[in-house]
Every structure is written in structure tokens, then in C-alpha cells.
Motif scaffolding. Sequence first.
Motif, PDB file in Angstrom:
ATOM      1  N   GLY A 110       0.819  -1.208   0.000  1.00 24.53           N
ATOM      2  CA  GLY A 110       0.000   0.000   0.000  1.00 24.53           C
ATOM      3  C   GLY A 110       0.852   1.256   0.000  1.00 24.53           C
ATOM      4  O   GLY A 110       2.058   1.234   0.251  1.00 24.53           O
ATOM      5  N   ASP A 111       0.247   2.362  -0.304  1.00 24.65           N
ATOM      6  CA  ASP A 111       0.879   3.692  -0.235  1.00 24.65           C
ATOM      7  C   ASP A 111       2.104   3.831  -1.125  1.00 24.65           C
ATOM      8  O   ASP A 111       3.067   4.510  -0.773  1.00 24.65           O
ATOM      9  N   GLY A 112       2.130   3.159  -2.256  1.00 25.90           N
ATOM     10  CA  GLY A 112       3.234   3.321  -3.203  1.00 25.90           C
ATOM     11  C   GLY A 112       4.513   2.605  -2.831  1.00 25.90           C
ATOM     12  O   GLY A 112       5.581   2.953  -3.318  1.00 25.90           O
ATOM     13  N   ASN A 113       4.440   1.597  -1.964  1.00 29.89           N
ATOM     14  CA  ASN A 113       5.637   0.872  -1.526  1.00 29.89           C
ATOM     15  C   ASN A 113       5.795  -0.468  -2.225  1.00 29.89           C
ATOM     16  O   ASN A 113       6.444  -1.369  -1.703  1.00 29.89           O
ATOM     17  N   GLU A 114       5.219  -0.626  -3.414  1.00 28.75           N
ATOM     18  CA  GLU A 114       5.223  -1.921  -4.085  1.00 28.75           C
ATOM     19  C   GLU A 114       6.627  -2.420  -4.382  1.00 28.75           C
ATOM     20  O   GLU A 114       6.958  -3.573  -4.101  1.00 28.75           O
ATOM     21  N   VAL A 115       7.468  -1.568  -4.964  1.00 33.27           N
ATOM     22  CA  VAL A 115       8.801  -2.002  -5.387  1.00 33.27           C
ATOM     23  C   VAL A 115       9.694  -2.331  -4.190  1.00 33.27           C
ATOM     24  O   VAL A 115      10.285  -3.415  -4.142  1.00 33.27           O
ATOM     25  N   PRO A 116       9.838  -1.448  -3.179  1.00 39.14           N
ATOM     26  CA  PRO A 116      10.686  -1.828  -2.039  1.00 39.14           C
ATOM     27  C   PRO A 116      10.161  -3.052  -1.292  1.00 39.14           C
ATOM     28  O   PRO A 116      10.948  -3.885  -0.833  1.00 39.14           O
ATOM     29  N   ALA A 117       8.840  -3.166  -1.170  1.00 43.47           N
ATOM     30  CA  ALA A 117       8.274  -4.318  -0.464  1.00 43.47           C
ATOM     31  C   ALA A 117       8.556  -5.611  -1.219  1.00 43.47           C
ATOM     32  O   ALA A 117       8.906  -6.627  -0.624  1.00 43.47           O
ATOM     33  N   THR A 118       8.423  -5.577  -2.529  1.00 44.95           N
ATOM     34  CA  THR A 118       8.687  -6.776  -3.330  1.00 44.95           C
ATOM     35  C   THR A 118      10.151  -7.168  -3.257  1.00 44.95           C
ATOM     36  O   THR A 118      10.478  -8.348  -3.073  1.00 44.95           O
ATOM     37  N   PHE A 119      11.057  -6.197  -3.396  1.00 43.07           N
ATOM     38  CA  PHE A 119      12.484  -6.516  -3.321  1.00 43.07           C
ATOM     39  C   PHE A 119      12.881  -6.995  -1.926  1.00 43.07           C
ATOM     40  O   PHE A 119      13.719  -7.886  -1.785  1.00 43.07           O
ATOM     41  N   SER A 120      12.284  -6.445  -0.888  1.00 38.85           N
ATOM     42  CA  SER A 120      12.570  -6.911   0.470  1.00 38.85           C
ATOM     43  C   SER A 120      12.096  -8.340   0.664  1.00 38.85           C
ATOM     44  O   SER A 120      12.783  -9.157   1.284  1.00 38.85           O
ATOM     45  N   PHE A 121      10.916  -8.661   0.126  1.00 37.73           N
ATOM     46  CA  PHE A 121      10.389 -10.021   0.204  1.00 37.73           C
ATOM     47  C   PHE A 121      11.323 -10.995  -0.509  1.00 37.73           C
ATOM     48  O   PHE A 121      11.674 -12.053   0.031  1.00 37.73           O
ATOM     49  N   ILE A 122      11.767 -10.627  -1.706  1.00 37.62           N
ATOM     50  CA  ILE A 122      12.670 -11.488  -2.481  1.00 37.62           C
ATOM     51  C   ILE A 122      14.003 -11.647  -1.759  1.00 37.62           C
ATOM     52  O   ILE A 122      14.543 -12.759  -1.672  1.00 37.62           O
ATOM     53  N   LEU A 123      14.550 -10.566  -1.222  1.00 32.76           N
ATOM     54  CA  LEU A 123      15.823 -10.633  -0.488  1.00 32.76           C
ATOM     55  C   LEU A 123      15.703 -11.525   0.742  1.00 32.76           C
ATOM     56  O   LEU A 123      16.590 -12.340   1.023  1.00 32.76           O
TER      57      LEU A 123
END
Length: 136
Positions: A110-123
Motif C-alpha cells: 500500500g501507499d506506493g511501496n510496491e517495489v521496495p516491499a517486493t524486493f525486500s520479500f525477495i531478499l
Amino acid sequence: MSIHNLPEGLSVGVSYAMSQHDLGPLVSLAIGLQNVPEGLLIALYLTTNQVSKFRAFLYTGLTGVVELLSAFIGLRFTGTFTGLVPYGLAFAAGAMLFVVYKELIPESHGDGNEVPATFSFILGLISMIGLTHYLG
């Protein structure tokens, strides 16, 4: 968070009680690594909601005590309920996956955090696969 920490503690206790001697340290390290940012976020949430720093520290610590107590329960009763261990671990894994897919992923995007959240999940996923491969 205490309800969330209960199956984590049980899985640590059961892992130490199993015949594979390297399983306990691996599971406790993996869960401990994810507990660090989890505890930080609990404390930050409480302090941003006008809870004193001392009380935030106390409440955050108490959620960890639940995990410690459930680890002792898992360690103690694993021998008694050996036939139920695979089902219990499968249930705990399924419950955790449900929470991740139903609550954490939608909330983190939410709130425009799609890219950092996805990369954090993958990491995080790659880190746990690496730990399992090199330490397990």
C-alpha cells in the motif's frame, strides 16, 4: 503478535527435540533473524502511538517471552506427541503462509511501496534459502 509468536516458539522447540541435530540451530537462527525487525516494528508502532519507550520495550519483550515459553513446551512434549509433529509443523507453515499472503503482502504494497516491499520479500526469501542450503 503473541499469537504469532506461539507457533514460532513451538517450531523452535520441536526442531531442537528432533533427531537431526543441526535442525534446531537452523530454525532458531532463521526465526531469530526475522524477529529482529519484527520487534523493532512493534516498538516503533507503540512509540508512535504515544506509548512510553519503557512500556514499548516491556510489551515488545513480553511478546518474545511467549515465544520462549512455547519453545520450552515444544521441546518438552515432542517426545510424547511424536506422531503429531509433521502435522503440527505443516499446520504452522500453512498458518504462516496464510498470514503472509492474506495480510502482510497486501499491507506492505500500500501507499506506493510496491517495489521496495517486493524486493525486500525477495531478499528475505533468498536469504532463508541460502541459510538453509549452507547451514542445513
